[in-house]
Design a protein around this motif. Structure first.
Motif, PDB file in Angstrom:
ATOM      1  N   PRO A 125       0.821  -1.216   0.000  1.00 55.21           N
ATOM      2  CA  PRO A 125       0.000   0.000   0.000  1.00 55.21           C
ATOM      3  C   PRO A 125       0.856   1.268   0.000  1.00 55.21           C
ATOM      4  O   PRO A 125       1.913   1.314   0.628  1.00 55.21           O
ATOM      5  CB  PRO A 125      -0.802  -0.113   1.306  1.00 55.21           C
ATOM      6  N   MET A 126       0.371   2.283  -0.696  1.00 57.48           N
ATOM      7  CA  MET A 126       0.981   3.602  -0.639  1.00 57.48           C
ATOM      8  C   MET A 126       0.377   4.385   0.527  1.00 57.48           C
ATOM      9  O   MET A 126      -0.791   4.180   0.890  1.00 57.48           O
ATOM     10  CB  MET A 126       0.720   4.371  -1.937  1.00 57.48           C
ATOM     11  N   VAL A 127       1.178   5.287   1.111  1.00 62.82           N
ATOM     12  CA  VAL A 127       0.654   6.191   2.132  1.00 62.82           C
ATOM     13  C   VAL A 127      -0.487   7.007   1.523  1.00 62.82           C
ATOM     14  O   VAL A 127      -0.385   7.477   0.387  1.00 62.82           O
ATOM     15  CB  VAL A 127       1.763   7.128   2.650  1.00 62.82           C
ATOM     16  N   ARG A 128      -1.576   7.140   2.258  1.00 60.03           N
ATOM     17  CA  ARG A 128      -2.742   7.839   1.718  1.00 60.03           C
ATOM     18  C   ARG A 128      -2.731   9.307   2.132  1.00 60.03           C
ATOM     19  O   ARG A 128      -2.526   9.633   3.298  1.00 60.03           O
ATOM     20  CB  ARG A 128      -4.036   7.184   2.207  1.00 60.03           C
ATOM     21  N   HIS A 129      -2.951  10.167   1.153  1.00 58.64           N
ATOM     22  CA  HIS A 129      -3.079  11.603   1.391  1.00 58.64           C
ATOM     23  C   HIS A 129      -4.486  12.020   0.969  1.00 58.64           C
ATOM     24  O   HIS A 129      -4.786  12.108  -0.218  1.00 58.64           O
ATOM     25  CB  HIS A 129      -2.041  12.391   0.592  1.00 58.64           C
ATOM     26  N   GLY A 130      -5.358  12.243   1.924  1.00 53.05           N
ATOM     27  CA  GLY A 130      -6.710  12.666   1.598  1.00 53.05           C
ATOM     28  C   GLY A 130      -7.620  11.484   1.282  1.00 53.05           C
ATOM     29  O   GLY A 130      -7.222  10.313   1.357  1.00 53.05           O
ATOM     30  N   PRO A 131      -8.874  11.767   0.905  1.00 52.33           N
ATOM     31  CA  PRO A 131      -9.854  10.714   0.625  1.00 52.33           C
ATOM     32  C   PRO A 131      -9.468   9.879  -0.594  1.00 52.33           C
ATOM     33  O   PRO A 131      -8.776  10.357  -1.504  1.00 52.33           O
ATOM     34  CB  PRO A 131     -11.153  11.492   0.361  1.00 52.33           C
ATOM     35  N   ARG A 132      -9.912   8.645  -0.613  1.00 49.07           N
ATOM     36  CA  ARG A 132      -9.717   7.788  -1.783  1.00 49.07           C
ATOM     37  C   ARG A 132     -10.627   8.270  -2.912  1.00 49.07           C
ATOM     38  O   ARG A 132     -11.821   8.475  -2.703  1.00 49.07           O
ATOM     39  CB  ARG A 132     -10.023   6.334  -1.434  1.00 49.07           C
ATOM     40  N   PRO A 133     -10.100   8.460  -4.120  1.00 51.59           N
ATOM     41  CA  PRO A 133     -10.917   8.979  -5.232  1.00 51.59           C
ATOM     42  C   PRO A 133     -12.030   8.002  -5.616  1.00 51.59           C
ATOM     43  O   PRO A 133     -11.781   6.806  -5.817  1.00 51.59           O
ATOM     44  CB  PRO A 133      -9.906   9.127  -6.376  1.00 51.59           C
ATOM     45  N   PRO A 134     -13.273   8.488  -5.741  1.00 51.41           N
ATOM     46  CA  PRO A 134     -14.385   7.608  -6.106  1.00 51.41           C
ATOM     47  C   PRO A 134     -14.461   7.372  -7.614  1.00 51.41           C
ATOM     48  O   PRO A 134     -14.213   8.276  -8.413  1.00 51.41           O
ATOM     49  CB  PRO A 134     -15.621   8.380  -5.629  1.00 51.41           C
ATOM     50  N   ILE A 135     -14.817   6.148  -7.981  1.00 55.63           N
ATOM     51  CA  ILE A 135     -15.025   5.747  -9.372  1.00 55.63           C
ATOM     52  C   ILE A 135     -16.461   5.259  -9.506  1.00 55.63           C
ATOM     53  O   ILE A 135     -16.971   4.554  -8.629  1.00 55.63           O
ATOM     54  CB  ILE A 135     -14.082   4.596  -9.785  1.00 55.63           C
ATOM     55  N   GLY A 136     -17.121   5.613 -10.597  1.00 54.16           N
ATOM     56  CA  GLY A 136     -18.487   5.145 -10.771  1.00 54.16           C
ATOM     57  C   GLY A 136     -18.972   5.289 -12.198  1.00 54.16           C
ATOM     58  O   GLY A 136     -18.250   5.789 -13.073  1.00 54.16           O
ATOM     59  N   LEU A 137     -20.200   4.844 -12.410  1.00 54.05           N
ATOM     60  CA  LEU A 137     -20.848   4.990 -13.708  1.00 54.05           C
ATOM     61  C   LEU A 137     -21.514   6.353 -13.781  1.00 54.05           C
ATOM     62  O   LEU A 137     -22.163   6.783 -12.814  1.00 54.05           O
ATOM     63  CB  LEU A 137     -21.903   3.908 -13.926  1.00 54.05           C
ATOM     64  N   VAL A 138     -21.377   7.015 -14.916  1.00 54.43           N
ATOM     65  CA  VAL A 138     -22.092   8.277 -15.154  1.00 54.43           C
ATOM     66  C   VAL A 138     -22.932   8.112 -16.414  1.00 54.43           C
ATOM     67  O   VAL A 138     -22.504   7.506 -17.393  1.00 54.43           O
ATOM     68  CB  VAL A 138     -21.130   9.474 -15.307  1.00 54.43           C
ATOM     69  N   VAL A 139     -24.153   8.629 -16.360  1.00 52.46           N
ATOM     70  CA  VAL A 139     -25.069   8.592 -17.504  1.00 52.46           C
ATOM     71  C   VAL A 139     -25.700   9.967 -17.640  1.00 52.46           C
ATOM     72  O   VAL A 139     -25.754  10.750 -16.684  1.00 52.46           O
ATOM     73  CB  VAL A 139     -26.169   7.520 -17.321  1.00 52.46           C
ATOM     74  N   LEU A 140     -26.185  10.271 -18.823  1.00 49.53           N
ATOM     75  CA  LEU A 140     -26.864  11.539 -19.027  1.00 49.53           C
ATOM     76  C   LEU A 140     -28.124  11.598 -18.169  1.00 49.53           C
ATOM     77  O   LEU A 140     -28.880  10.628 -18.096  1.00 49.53           O
ATOM     78  CB  LEU A 140     -27.229  11.711 -20.503  1.00 49.53           C
ATOM     79  N   ASP A 141     -28.327  12.724 -17.535  1.00 54.00           N
ATOM     80  CA  ASP A 141     -29.509  12.921 -16.693  1.00 54.00           C
ATOM     81  C   ASP A 141     -30.634  13.449 -17.576  1.00 54.00           C
ATOM     82  O   ASP A 141     -30.832  14.654 -17.702  1.00 54.00           O
ATOM     83  CB  ASP A 141     -29.186  13.901 -15.571  1.00 54.00           C
ATOM     84  N   ARG A 142     -31.352  12.535 -18.221  1.00 57.00           N
ATOM     85  CA  ARG A 142     -32.412  12.943 -19.144  1.00 57.00           C
ATOM     86  C   ARG A 142     -33.589  11.989 -19.008  1.00 57.00           C
ATOM     87  O   ARG A 142     -33.454  10.877 -18.496  1.00 57.00           O
ATOM     88  CB  ARG A 142     -31.915  12.975 -20.589  1.00 57.00           C
TER      89      ARG A 142
END
Length: 311
Positions: free
Chosen positions: A262-279
């Protein structure tokens, strides 16, 4: 102005917009170049405007032509959604799901697509590795159905998101490297290795650079690439190293003779997710992918796999 615009002509126009070349656009549509050129001129005649700037080769679109391209993207997307919706009403989905994923998330795609294809055996999937910025553009232009990307301050506007997991960074280096005996690796220590990292056009690289800066370090990678596969290819049989996401490891594993810490953590872990058009109405294909992703509990699965591997 005539009102008998053919959808097929809009398909040809979008192919030209994507390829920026008449010959390649024709090949993409499986027609001859004269057929495509005649169709574009017919579209211009029907609309009463000039769409394409022509010289000895394709030179771009007029202002009116670019506006037509924008409308064509929307119209063709709605047509495809209508066909997908009719498929759904008959209990099947035959569409091709178009997924744009940042390079660091490509290795987790099978978790999503395998289940999507299991539920929709008549469907297909097309995956492209794209930068977070390119994902935003292609979503807006209806060129992809969903994006798998960072959900941070660079997330595309006009979209809704489903978080899947958060990135945790590990140093992947030869197992005999002294750093592999540490509980955590400082970024300043990793900077002294022959690092292989993604290019600066990628959000992941900018995150790595920020972590290095947090420890007052400027570093010079020995290899920069735009795909995870290329990074791994440069590790095998070498003394080089990379800083990976734990999300890579379930599908890619580690090169022979390498370990991960593991690397030393600086700040929150970046979130990954699905993005879709809001329509509304929502894309049928996008909704099906979101439904699958939302039931995977992917973050917990990745963290458990990493915890087991790190023991």
């Amino acid at each position: 102005m005539a009102n008998d615009v053919l959808l097929q002509h809009l398909d040809y126009l979008l192919a030209l917009a994507a390829e920026r070349h008449f010959g390649r656009a024709a090949a993409r549509c499986h027609v001859s170049q004269p057929t495509l050129s005649v169709a574009i001129r017919r579209l211009e005649r029907d609309l009463g405007i000039v769409i394409v700037q022509r010289g000895h080769r394709f030179e771009g679109f007029t202002v009116e032509g670019q506006r037509v391209v924008t409308w064509a993207q929307r119209i063709v997307a709605e047509r495809d959604e209508m066909l997908a919706d009719l498929d759904r009403m008959q209990g099947r989905l035959t569409a091709s799901a178009r997924l744009g994923a940042i390079p660091t998330a490509v290795p987790v795609c099978p978790f999503i697509t395998d289940e999507f294809l299991r539920r929709n055996p008549a469907a297909a999937v097309r995956i492209e590795a794209l930068s977070s910025r390119e994902i935003a553009r292609r979503l807006a232009d209806f060129e992809i159905d969903v994006g798998l990307t960072y959900l941070d301050d660079e997330a595309p506007p006009g979209t809704r998101a489903v978080e899947l997991y958060r990135e945790q960074y590990v140093l992947v280096a030869p197992a005999d490297n002294p750093l592999m005996g540490l509980d955590e690796v400082a970024w300043s220590d990793a900077a002294g290795l022959q690092l292989c990292v993604l290019t600066t056009s990628m959000r992941n690289r900018r995150i790595l650079d920020a972590n290095m800066a947090a420890e007052g370090i400027r570093y010079r990678p020995v290899v920069e690439a735009d795909s995870v596969d290329a990074l791994y290819a440069h590790l095998t049989g070498s003394h080089r190293a990379t800083i990976a996401s734990t999300a890579w490891l379930p599908k890619l594993g580690l090169p022979q003779g390498f370990g991960a810490r593991p690397m030393v953590r600086h700040g929150p872990r970046p979130p990954i997710g699905l993005v879709v058009l809001d329509r509304a109405p929502a894309s049928i294909v996008a909704a099906a992918l979101v439904e699958v992703a939302g039931e995977l509990d992917l973050g917990v699965r990745i963290d458990r796999m990493w915890s087991a591997a790190a023991l």
